[in-house]
Structures are given as structure tokens and as C-alpha cells.
Design a protein around this motif. Structure first.
Motif, PDB file in Angstrom:
ATOM      1  N   ILE A 120       5.371  -7.914   1.238  1.00  0.00           N
ATOM      2  CA  ILE A 120       4.308  -7.828   2.234  1.00  0.00           C
ATOM      3  C   ILE A 120       3.460  -6.607   1.918  1.00  0.00           C
ATOM      4  N   ALA A 121       2.164  -6.816   1.727  1.00  0.00           N
ATOM      5  CA  ALA A 121       1.230  -5.712   1.537  1.00  0.00           C
ATOM      6  C   ALA A 121       0.712  -5.298   2.907  1.00  0.00           C
ATOM      7  N   GLY A 122       1.174  -4.142   3.397  1.00  0.00           N
ATOM      8  CA  GLY A 122       0.718  -3.646   4.685  1.00  0.00           C
ATOM      9  C   GLY A 122       1.822  -3.561   5.711  1.00  0.00           C
ATOM     10  N   GLY A 123       1.989  -2.376   6.271  1.00  0.00           N
ATOM     11  CA  GLY A 123       3.023  -2.151   7.278  1.00  0.00           C
ATOM     12  C   GLY A 123       2.447  -2.005   8.668  1.00  0.00           C
ATOM     13  N   GLY A 124       1.480  -2.853   9.013  1.00  0.00           N
ATOM     14  CA  GLY A 124       0.952  -2.869  10.372  1.00  0.00           C
ATOM     15  C   GLY A 124       1.724  -3.841  11.238  1.00  0.00           C
ATOM     16  N   TRP A 125       1.157  -4.187  12.390  1.00  0.00           N
ATOM     17  CA  TRP A 125       1.880  -5.047  13.332  1.00  0.00           C
ATOM     18  C   TRP A 125       2.181  -6.412  12.730  1.00  0.00           C
ATOM     19  N   ILE A 126       1.192  -7.032  12.065  1.00  0.00           N
ATOM     20  CA  ILE A 126       1.431  -8.358  11.492  1.00  0.00           C
ATOM     21  C   ILE A 126       2.481  -8.284  10.398  1.00  0.00           C
ATOM     22  N   GLY A 127       2.372  -7.285   9.529  1.00  0.00           N
ATOM     23  CA  GLY A 127       3.356  -7.142   8.461  1.00  0.00           C
ATOM     24  C   GLY A 127       4.768  -6.988   8.991  1.00  0.00           C
ATOM     25  N   ILE A 154       8.250  -4.267   1.970  1.00  0.00           N
ATOM     26  CA  ILE A 154       6.934  -3.929   2.508  1.00  0.00           C
ATOM     27  C   ILE A 154       6.352  -2.800   1.685  1.00  0.00           C
ATOM     28  N   VAL A 155       5.158  -3.006   1.147  1.00  0.00           N
ATOM     29  CA  VAL A 155       4.440  -1.980   0.399  1.00  0.00           C
ATOM     30  C   VAL A 155       3.359  -1.414   1.310  1.00  0.00           C
ATOM     31  N   GLU A 156       3.416  -0.124   1.577  1.00  0.00           N
ATOM     32  CA  GLU A 156       2.535   0.510   2.550  1.00  0.00           C
ATOM     33  C   GLU A 156       2.026   1.842   1.980  1.00  0.00           C
ATOM     34  N   PRO A 157       0.706   2.052   1.950  1.00  0.00           N
ATOM     35  CA  PRO A 157       0.164   3.279   1.366  1.00  0.00           C
ATOM     36  C   PRO A 157       0.550   4.556   2.110  1.00  0.00           C
ATOM     37  N   SER A 158       0.778   4.462   3.425  1.00  0.00           N
ATOM     38  CA  SER A 158       1.097   5.658   4.209  1.00  0.00           C
ATOM     39  C   SER A 158       2.587   5.986   4.127  1.00  0.00           C
ATOM     40  N   PHE A 180       6.798   3.148   0.242  1.00  0.00           N
ATOM     41  CA  PHE A 180       5.714   3.908   0.850  1.00  0.00           C
ATOM     42  C   PHE A 180       4.887   4.623  -0.210  1.00  0.00           C
ATOM     43  N   GLY A 181       3.671   4.992   0.177  1.00  0.00           N
ATOM     44  CA  GLY A 181       2.801   5.751  -0.707  1.00  0.00           C
ATOM     45  C   GLY A 181       2.286   4.961  -1.886  1.00  0.00           C
ATOM     46  N   ALA A 182       2.177   3.657  -1.763  1.00  0.00           N
ATOM     47  CA  ALA A 182       1.761   2.817  -2.887  1.00  0.00           C
ATOM     48  C   ALA A 182       0.933   1.638  -2.390  1.00  0.00           C
ATOM     49  N   ARG A 183       0.167   1.068  -3.298  1.00  0.00           N
ATOM     50  CA  ARG A 183      -0.628  -0.129  -3.036  1.00  0.00           C
ATOM     51  C   ARG A 183      -0.370  -1.151  -4.136  1.00  0.00           C
ATOM     52  N   LEU A 184      -0.520  -2.416  -3.800  1.00  0.00           N
ATOM     53  CA  LEU A 184      -0.411  -3.451  -4.820  1.00  0.00           C
ATOM     54  C   LEU A 184      -1.617  -3.384  -5.759  1.00  0.00           C
ATOM     55  N   THR A 185      -1.353  -3.532  -7.042  1.00  0.00           N
ATOM     56  CA  THR A 185      -2.430  -3.544  -8.033  1.00  0.00           C
ATOM     57  C   THR A 185      -2.518  -4.873  -8.766  1.00  0.00           C
ATOM     58  N   GLU A 186      -1.445  -5.660  -8.757  1.00  0.00           N
ATOM     59  CA  GLU A 186      -1.456  -6.931  -9.469  1.00  0.00           C
ATOM     60  C   GLU A 186      -0.311  -7.806  -8.972  1.00  0.00           C
ATOM     61  N   ILE A 187      -0.588  -9.097  -8.900  1.00  0.00           N
ATOM     62  CA  ILE A 187       0.463 -10.075  -8.624  1.00  0.00           C
ATOM     63  C   ILE A 187       0.590 -10.942  -9.868  1.00  0.00           C
ATOM     64  N   THR A 188       1.768 -10.951 -10.427  1.00  0.00           N
ATOM     65  CA  THR A 188       1.969 -11.711 -11.665  1.00  0.00           C
ATOM     66  C   THR A 188       2.672 -13.019 -11.361  1.00  0.00           C
ATOM     67  N   ALA A 190       6.139 -11.610  -9.432  1.00  0.00           N
ATOM     68  CA  ALA A 190       6.344 -10.199  -9.118  1.00  0.00           C
ATOM     69  C   ALA A 190       5.062  -9.601  -8.567  1.00  0.00           C
ATOM     70  N   ALA A 191       5.217  -8.447  -7.903  1.00  0.00           N
ATOM     71  CA  ALA A 191       4.083  -7.678  -7.391  1.00  0.00           C
ATOM     72  C   ALA A 191       4.193  -6.260  -7.926  1.00  0.00           C
ATOM     73  N   ARG A 192       3.131  -5.788  -8.542  1.00  0.00           N
ATOM     74  CA  ARG A 192       3.119  -4.454  -9.131  1.00  0.00           C
ATOM     75  C   ARG A 192       2.328  -3.492  -8.253  1.00  0.00           C
ATOM     76  N   THR A 193       2.749  -2.229  -8.260  1.00  0.00           N
ATOM     77  CA  THR A 193       2.103  -1.202  -7.445  1.00  0.00           C
ATOM     78  C   THR A 193       1.471  -0.142  -8.333  1.00  0.00           C
ATOM     79  N   ASP A 194       0.607   0.676  -7.711  1.00  0.00           N
ATOM     80  CA  ASP A 194      -0.167   1.650  -8.475  1.00  0.00           C
ATOM     81  C   ASP A 194       0.647   2.841  -8.963  1.00  0.00           C
ATOM     82  N   ASP A 195       1.927   2.919  -8.588  1.00  0.00           N
ATOM     83  CA  ASP A 195       2.779   3.980  -9.127  1.00  0.00           C
ATOM     84  C   ASP A 195       3.688   3.455 -10.232  1.00  0.00           C
ATOM     85  N   GLY A 196       3.399   2.244 -10.703  1.00  0.00           N
ATOM     86  CA  GLY A 196       4.124   1.711 -11.849  1.00  0.00           C
ATOM     87  C   GLY A 196       5.328   0.865 -11.529  1.00  0.00           C
ATOM     88  N   ASP A 197       5.669   0.701 -10.258  1.00  0.00           N
ATOM     89  CA  ASP A 197       6.824  -0.114  -9.902  1.00  0.00           C
ATOM     90  C   ASP A 197       6.470  -1.602  -9.917  1.00  0.00           C
TER      91      ASP A 197
END
Length: 420
Positions: free
Chosen positions: A156-163, A179-183, A212-220, A228-235
Motif C-alpha cells: 500500500i502506497a500511503g499511510g492515511g485513513w484509506i491505506g 505500507i510504504v509511507e514517506p513520513s 517509513f521515510g520512502a516512496r514508491l519509484t517503480e512497480i515491476t 514487486a514494488a521498489r522504493t526510492d531508498d533502494g528497497d
């Protein structure tokens, strides 16, 4: 009998539009009421889409505002599966996608909001989802059930109410959830880090993983399916499905093209309306998620994406269309259900607006009330697994009376005694 000399057109087949139509008839309007919705389903409520219906606890029919037969009984003309492509303010007409032109005496825009999209590679894969419409919930409910049967992975991209609500439903089916959440916490910009941590712990106890502290950059993917889902910190996170839960944007294109005044981004965008929900055109009104209204109590322009705003805003706009004196001053309210935690939130306390958070009750047991204060005045309150306190919380907000934070934090002090 319908008096064809007056026609009120409602654009938007959601809760706000349906309740506006209901109110027009309840208030004795005998003219034509035309309700136009771009979905083929009859008007429905959105909370079950991420709560009871998605989790399998409620049936599909439970989401609808009225029984389908109600519209004919109330002489409400339905145009479902139709899009309004233009508003001609001079001719006082709307044009539908099929070329039909409908004239109006009063027009209500209840066009709602649409989910924000991930702007990254891979979003065209079949396993990438959004949740805004009933059709989305129909599909996602089947996806979650399948993930649960197969030990599948949902990112899930986003840790708000819907996520968070979808995460709760997914775990109920047995799906694995990340859950991948930038905050630094979920709901970080809504309720702050301390209370965000309450929801981190709640979901971790139920097996949800956070990044936490990351955003999705690519879905493969491969052969059209998500891998898979990749994040901007390399995970990289294994995934069989991805949900984009990164917020919603008001559907203002129709109003903008018609030249109506818009609210600025600092106030959440949307169609600018006064306290009677009237736009810059005296014969056009707006309600629900798309409307940014001057709030007479909170003394600010607010655009509120909550169920209660649609429930109450539609009727308020209908009464104003009928020429009644309307001052829409409802305190914003919403609720959420996640696992065994239920909450209600009243008020408006965006980041930077408050200088103190007061807690009342037992946060460790998740039975508490949180209050957001500015200069000792209550801006908002959130009751978690504590019930029948919404009215006194809203009275504290509405009164604007300074309160003693120590008394506010004391469960033995009745909230009703603090109104001043």
C-alpha cells in the motif's frame, strides 16, 4: 404532479447529490429534479468501500443511499452512466456526453473527488489498484480474498485513513501487507507523530509491515502481473498487488471550464462557495468533497472530504437552492474502524494550526480522547474506543472558550462542564 416550469439539476451521483434530491422533495419542491451520475450504480455511500463492504462484513446492497425504486417514487429523473461535459451559464444548461442538453433554474455541482495517481513506471499493470468507487471496491474485495487464500503480498502506497483501513481489511482476509509511507508515522500530517505511533503499533500487532521515510519509484511485473514494488531508498518489496492510497483531488474541471471561482491550494482547492454553498454564480451551488466553503464558526475556508460533509452538505445546498436562509456551520466529522479500534474525529486542526495536544484516558489501552488546542481553545478532538462524547467535543470546538488543559485531561471532569 411535477411542475415542469422549474428544473433543478444535480451533477454528481454520490451521497451529497442523492441527499440533496431527497431534501428537495422533503421540502416540498414540485419542479423537475434531475440527478446525473457518471457511474452506472445508483448513488451510494463511500465509507463501506474501505470498511464493512471491503472486509466482507456487509453486503453490497447496504452501500446504497436509497432503494432503486425510490427515485421513480420521488419523481427524481436519473441519468446514470452519463458524464456532464459542459455547463453553459448564460443559457443555464448542461450538456451530457451523449449530446443531450438539459436546462436548469438551479444547478448543484456535487462532482466529488478522484484518487491521486502514482506517477511511476508500472502503474498500468493489472495488479495496481485505487479505491474510490464501488467498482474499485468490488474488484479489490476479490483481490484481497485471493491474496488471503494464497498468502499473497499487498503493498500500500500511503499511510492515511484509506491505506490503514484497507490494511485492516486485507489482514482480515489473511493477506500479507506492507505500507510504504514517506513520513515517520502513518497519519503524520493529520494527527501528528505521537498519535501516529498509536496506529503504527496497532497495525504492527496485526502483522502489518511499515516502510517509513520512502516512496514508491517503480512497480515491476511480468506478463501484465505485479511482482514487486521498489522504493526510492533502494528497497524492493515482493507484491502481488499494489494499492495507491495517496489522497484525492477535487473534480473541478467542469466548474473551472464554466468560469466559476476556485479556492486556492492553501485551502485544499475545490469550488469556492459561501456559507450557503452558493458559488460565484448565484444559480449554481456546490456540496460535498468538491466544495470549499466559508465556515462561519471556524472562520476559514474549508474543503472537507468526509462522509458527514456529503451527508449534511447536500441537504444544506438543497435548502439554499429553494431560497431558504442557510448557514452551513457543521463541525467537520469522520469515523474510522480498524481491527478492534473505532474512532470519531471532530474539528479541524491542520499541521501548524495548534500549539498543544492534550490526552485524556489510557493511550496504552487505546481508550482515550485526544484534543488539539490553540491558545487553550479546542480545535479538534478524536475519541478512540470512547463513545457518546461527540456532542460535547463539538460543543467545545464550537464555543471557542478557553479551557484548562489539566481539567481537559482529567477523565473525572465532565466534558460538558468545560464549555464555559
Amino acid at each position: 404532479m411535477v411542475d415542469a416550469h422549474r428544473t433543478f439539476v444535480i451533477v454528481g451521483g454520490g451521497l451529497a447529490g442523492a441527499k440533496a434530491a431527497e431534501t428537495l422533495r422533503a421540502e416540498g419542491f414540485t419542479g423537475r429534479v434531475i440527478l446525473i451520475g457518471d457511474e452506472r450504480d445508483h448513488p451510494y455511500e463511500r465509507p463501506p468501500l474501505s470498511k464493512g463492504y471491503l472486509s466482507g462484513k456487509e453486503e453490497r446492497d447496504s452501500v446504497f443511499v436509497h432503494e432503486p425504486a425510490w427515485y421513480a417514487q420521488a419523481d427524481v429523473e436519473l441519468h446514470l452512466g452519463q458524464t456532464v461535459v459542459a455547463v453553459d451559464r448564460e443559457a443555464k444548461s448542461v450538456r451530457l456526453g451523449d449530446g443531450t442538453v438539459l436546462h436548469y433554474d438551479k444547478l448543484l455541482l456535487a462532482t466529488g473527488a478522484e484518487p491521486r495517481r502514482l506517477d511511476i513506471p508500472g502503474t498500468a499493470l493489472a495488479g495496481v489498484h485505487h479505491l474510490r468507487r464501488l467498482a474499485h471496491a468490488d474488484l479489490l474485495r476479490n483481490v484481497l480474498a485471493a491474496l488471503g487464500r494464497d498468502n499473497g503480498q499487498l503493498v500500500i502506497a500511503g499511510g492515511g485513513w484509506i491505506g490503514l483501513e484497507v490494511a485492516s481489511a486485507a489482514r482480515g482476509y489473511g493477506a500479507e501487507v506492507t505500507i510504504v509511507e514517506p513520513s515517520a508515522t502513518p497519519l503524520h500530517h493529520v494527527i501528528g507523530p505521537e498519535l501516529g505511533q498509536v496506529f503504527t503499533e496497532l497495525h504492527r500487532e496485526h502483522g502489518v509491515r511499515f516502510h517509513f521515510g520512502a516512496r514508491l519509484t517503480e512497480i515491476t511485473g511480468q506478463d501484465g502481473m505485479v511482482l514487486a514494488a521498489r522504493t526510492d531508498d533502494g528497497d524492493e518489496h515482493p507484491a502481488h498487488a499494489v494499492l495507491a492510497a495517496i489522497g484525492a483531488a477535487p473534480r473541478t474541471a467542469l466548474a473551472e471550464a464554466a468560469g466559476l471561482d476556485m479556492a486556492d491550494r492553501a485551502h485544499g482547492g475545490g469550488i469556492a462557495v459561501d456559507a450557503s454553498l452558493r458559488t460565484s454564480d448565484p444559480d449554481i451551488y456546490a456540496a460535498g468533497d468538491v466544495a470549499a466553503a466559508d465556515h462561519p464558526v471556524l472562520e476559514s475556508r474549508l474543503r472537507v472530504e468526509h462522509w458527514a460533509n456529503a451527508l449534511n452538505g447536500g441537504p444544506a445546498a438543497a435548502r439554499a437552492m429553494l431560497g431558504q436562509e442557510v448557514s452551513y456551520d457543521r463541525i467537520p466529522y469522520f469515523f474510522s474502524d480498524q481491527y478492534d479500534l473505532g474512532l470519531e474525529y471532530s474539528g479541524w486542526a491542520p499541521p501548524g494550526s495548534y500549539d498543544q495536544v492534550v490526552l485524556r484516558g489510557d493511550v496504552g489501552k487505546r481508550q482515550f480522547i485526544a484534543f488539539w488546542l490553540k491558545d487553550r481553545r479546542v480545535l479538534a478532538g478524536m475519541n478512540v474506543n470512547v463513545w457518546d462524547v461527540t456532542d460535547p467535543i463539538q460543543q467545545l470546538i464550537r464555543s471557542g472558550t478557553p479551557v484548562d488543559p489539566e481539567a481537559l485531561s482529567d477523565p473525572s471532569a465532565a466534558l460538558t462542564s468545560l464549555h464555559g
